[in-house]
Motif scaffolding. Structure first.
Motif, short mmCIF file in Angstrom:
data_model
loop_
_atom_site.label_atom_id
_atom_site.label_comp_id
_atom_site.label_asym_id
_atom_site.label_seq_id
_atom_site.Cartn_x
_atom_site.Cartn_y
_atom_site.Cartn_z
N LEU A 36 -36.74 -16.48 -4.07
CA LEU A 36 -36.59 -17.86 -4.57
C LEU A 36 -36.88 -18.87 -3.47
O LEU A 36 -37.58 -19.87 -3.69
N ASP A 37 -36.34 -18.61 -2.29
CA ASP A 37 -36.58 -19.52 -1.15
C ASP A 37 -38.06 -19.67 -0.89
O ASP A 37 -38.56 -20.78 -0.69
N ARG A 38 -38.77 -18.55 -0.91
CA ARG A 38 -40.20 -18.57 -0.62
C ARG A 38 -40.95 -19.33 -1.72
O ARG A 38 -41.87 -20.08 -1.44
N MET A 39 -40.52 -19.14 -2.97
CA MET A 39 -41.17 -19.86 -4.08
C MET A 39 -40.95 -21.36 -3.97
O MET A 39 -41.85 -22.16 -4.21
N ARG A 40 -39.74 -21.75 -3.56
CA ARG A 40 -39.44 -23.18 -3.40
C ARG A 40 -40.30 -23.78 -2.30
O ARG A 40 -40.78 -24.90 -2.40
N LEU A 41 -40.50 -23.01 -1.25
CA LEU A 41 -41.32 -23.47 -0.13
C LEU A 41 -42.74 -23.78 -0.61
O LEU A 41 -43.32 -24.81 -0.28
N PHE A 42 -43.30 -22.87 -1.45
CA PHE A 42 -44.65 -23.11 -1.98
C PHE A 42 -44.68 -24.36 -2.82
O PHE A 42 -45.61 -25.16 -2.74
N ASP A 43 -43.66 -24.50 -3.68
CA ASP A 43 -43.62 -25.68 -4.56
C ASP A 43 -43.63 -26.95 -3.72
O ASP A 43 -44.36 -27.89 -4.00
N THR A 62 -44.66 -2.43 -4.79
CA THR A 62 -45.08 -3.78 -4.42
C THR A 62 -45.03 -4.70 -5.63
O THR A 62 -45.51 -4.32 -6.70
N ALA A 63 -44.47 -5.88 -5.46
CA ALA A 63 -44.50 -6.89 -6.52
C ALA A 63 -45.55 -7.95 -6.18
O ALA A 63 -45.74 -8.27 -5.00
N ILE A 64 -46.24 -8.44 -7.21
CA ILE A 64 -47.20 -9.53 -7.05
C ILE A 64 -46.64 -10.74 -7.79
O ILE A 64 -46.31 -10.63 -8.97
N MET A 65 -46.53 -11.85 -7.08
CA MET A 65 -46.03 -13.07 -7.71
C MET A 65 -47.01 -14.21 -7.50
O MET A 65 -47.85 -14.15 -6.59
N ARG A 102 -41.67 -4.84 -1.35
CA ARG A 102 -42.49 -5.88 -0.73
C ARG A 102 -43.02 -6.78 -1.83
O ARG A 102 -43.29 -6.33 -2.93
N VAL A 103 -43.16 -8.07 -1.51
CA VAL A 103 -43.73 -9.02 -2.47
C VAL A 103 -44.97 -9.65 -1.85
O VAL A 103 -44.94 -10.09 -0.69
N VAL A 104 -46.07 -9.67 -2.62
CA VAL A 104 -47.29 -10.35 -2.20
C VAL A 104 -47.45 -11.58 -3.10
O VAL A 104 -47.33 -11.48 -4.32
N PHE A 105 -47.67 -12.74 -2.48
CA PHE A 105 -47.78 -13.99 -3.24
C PHE A 105 -49.24 -14.40 -3.36
O PHE A 105 -49.98 -14.41 -2.36
N LEU A 106 -49.64 -14.77 -4.57
CA LEU A 106 -50.99 -15.28 -4.82
C LEU A 106 -50.90 -16.73 -5.25
O LEU A 106 -49.96 -17.14 -5.92
N ALA A 107 -51.91 -17.52 -4.87
CA ALA A 107 -52.08 -18.88 -5.40
C ALA A 107 -53.57 -19.19 -5.40
O ALA A 107 -54.27 -18.88 -4.41
N ASP A 108 -54.06 -19.72 -6.51
CA ASP A 108 -55.48 -20.06 -6.62
C ASP A 108 -56.40 -18.92 -6.18
O ASP A 108 -57.40 -19.16 -5.49
N GLY A 109 -56.07 -17.72 -6.59
CA GLY A 109 -56.95 -16.59 -6.31
C GLY A 109 -56.92 -16.08 -4.88
O GLY A 109 -57.77 -15.28 -4.49
N ARG A 110 -55.95 -16.55 -4.11
CA ARG A 110 -55.84 -16.09 -2.72
C ARG A 110 -54.46 -15.55 -2.41
O ARG A 110 -53.47 -16.03 -2.98
N VAL A 111 -54.39 -14.62 -1.47
CA VAL A 111 -53.09 -14.17 -0.98
C VAL A 111 -52.58 -15.23 -0.03
O VAL A 111 -53.25 -15.59 0.93
N ASP A 162 -49.04 -15.30 1.03
CA ASP A 162 -47.87 -14.92 1.81
C ASP A 162 -47.40 -13.54 1.39
O ASP A 162 -47.84 -13.04 0.34
N GLU A 163 -46.52 -12.95 2.16
CA GLU A 163 -45.82 -11.77 1.69
C GLU A 163 -44.45 -11.65 2.31
O GLU A 163 -44.15 -12.34 3.30
N LEU A 164 -43.64 -10.79 1.71
CA LEU A 164 -42.23 -10.70 2.05
C LEU A 164 -41.83 -9.24 1.96
O LEU A 164 -42.18 -8.57 0.99
N SER A 165 -41.09 -8.75 2.97
CA SER A 165 -40.61 -7.36 2.92
C SER A 165 -39.15 -7.33 2.50
O SER A 165 -38.41 -8.28 2.72
N ASP A 166 -38.75 -6.21 1.90
CA ASP A 166 -37.37 -6.00 1.47
C ASP A 166 -36.78 -7.23 0.79
O ASP A 166 -35.76 -7.78 1.24
#
Ligand SMILES: Nc1ncnc2c1ncn2[C@@H]1O[C@H](COP(=O)(O)OP(=O)(O)O)[C@@H](O)[C@H]1O
Ligand SMILES: [Mg+2]
Length: 259
Positions: A246-253, A50-53, A224-233, A235-239
């Motif tokens: 990158l797409d998911r990161m752009r969406l957050f931005d 699992t990756a945490i971003m 799998r990737v789990v996304f954190l922001a401001d101390g909260r989960v 979103d997450e992404l499989s495979d």
């Protein structure tokens, strides 16, 4: 794949190696009070990578430290296997860390006077544990440092040193390995060596790895990737692939700018 193997033999269903439930971590008080983790609930599957971003300051390191028993939690629950960390006394926690948890830091933290193999077995030596010779040979075979095991850290490249650090984390056959930006100090080629070894430790050796990273390419080695922001989960992404991450990161931005 270990999960298929266990399912096929019926020995043990795919299960959870570590779990945070409503995990909260507060640093400081009064004006310096910071909520580093805000009721985080997340599971880390056994035999999974699992990756945490998340942005800087989002609580990634705090999550690793709390789950690894390196930092006391303020609320909620953190479990390794069936063991609740917040219920443990210092001595029990030390023992749990030694026996069940491997940790890899951004800085390799190898002892300069010991050679690679001695560094790998050092935590076992300190704990008075005899290395499982067969397991050790598997790790050493997988790490790809044959011929370098008698070299000292100063005689190894950054990527080789970090692979020694990962092998050290794996030597005690831990329940789970936490790696906090393990490729943060490495160029992309050395980083790829370390990521390949982490992935092989999961796919071929059946280990469980949780890794913090900023890099979409590094994250794509995970299942799998789990996304954190401001101390909260958030979103997450499989495979993951570098593109989907990158797409998911752009969406957050984009969301961050409009909210
Ligand atoms: N030891 C500490 N004392 C006070 N605040 C801390 C401490 N460690 C982390 N923090 C704060 O907690 C938040 C999360 O930090 P951290 O987990 O290091 O984030 P990340 O690893 O995602 O960059 C930040 O606001 C940080 O300043
Ligand atoms: Mg950090």
């Amino acid at each position: 794949m270990p999960q298929h193997a266990t399912a096929a033999t019926g020995l043990r269903a795919p299960s959870v190696a570590a779990r945070a439930t409503g995990l909260t971590k507060v640093y400081g008080e009064g004006e310096t009070r910071v909520i580093a983790l805000d009721t985080v609930t997340v599971e880390f599957g056994r035999g999974r990578f699992t990756a945490i971003m998340g942005p800087s300051g989002s609580g990634k390191s705090t999550l690793m430290h709390c789950m690894a028993g390196l930092d006391a939690i303020s609320g909620g629950s953190a479990r390794i296997g069936d063991t609740e960390l917040s219920g443990l006394k210092d001595r029990q926690l030390t023992r749990l860390r030694r026996e069940k948890i491997g940790f890899v830091f951004q800085s390799f933290n190898l002892l300069p006077t010991l050679d690679a193999l001695e560094n790998i077995t050092l935590p076992l030596d300190i704990a008075g544990r005899k290395p499982d010779q067969e397991w050790l040979e598997l790790i050493v075979g997988t790490v790809g440092l044959a011929g370098r095991l008698r070299h000292r850290p100063s005689q190894l490249s950054g990527g080789q040193q970090q692979r020694v650090a990962v092998a050290r984390a794996l030597a005690g056959r831990p329940e789970i390995v936490f790696a906090d930006e393990p490729t943060g100090n490495l160029d992309s080629r050395s980083g790829a060596e370390v990521l390949g070894f982490l992935r092989d430790s999961v796919r071929e050796l059946g280990q469980t790895v949780v890794m913090v990273t900023h890099d979409p390419v590094a994250a794509s080695y995970a299942d799998r990737v789990v996304f954190l922001a401001d101390g909260r989960v958030t979103d997450e992404l499989s495979d993951p692939t570098p593109e989907t991450v990158l797409d998911r990161m752009r969406l957050f931005d984009a969301q961050g700018r409009t909210s």
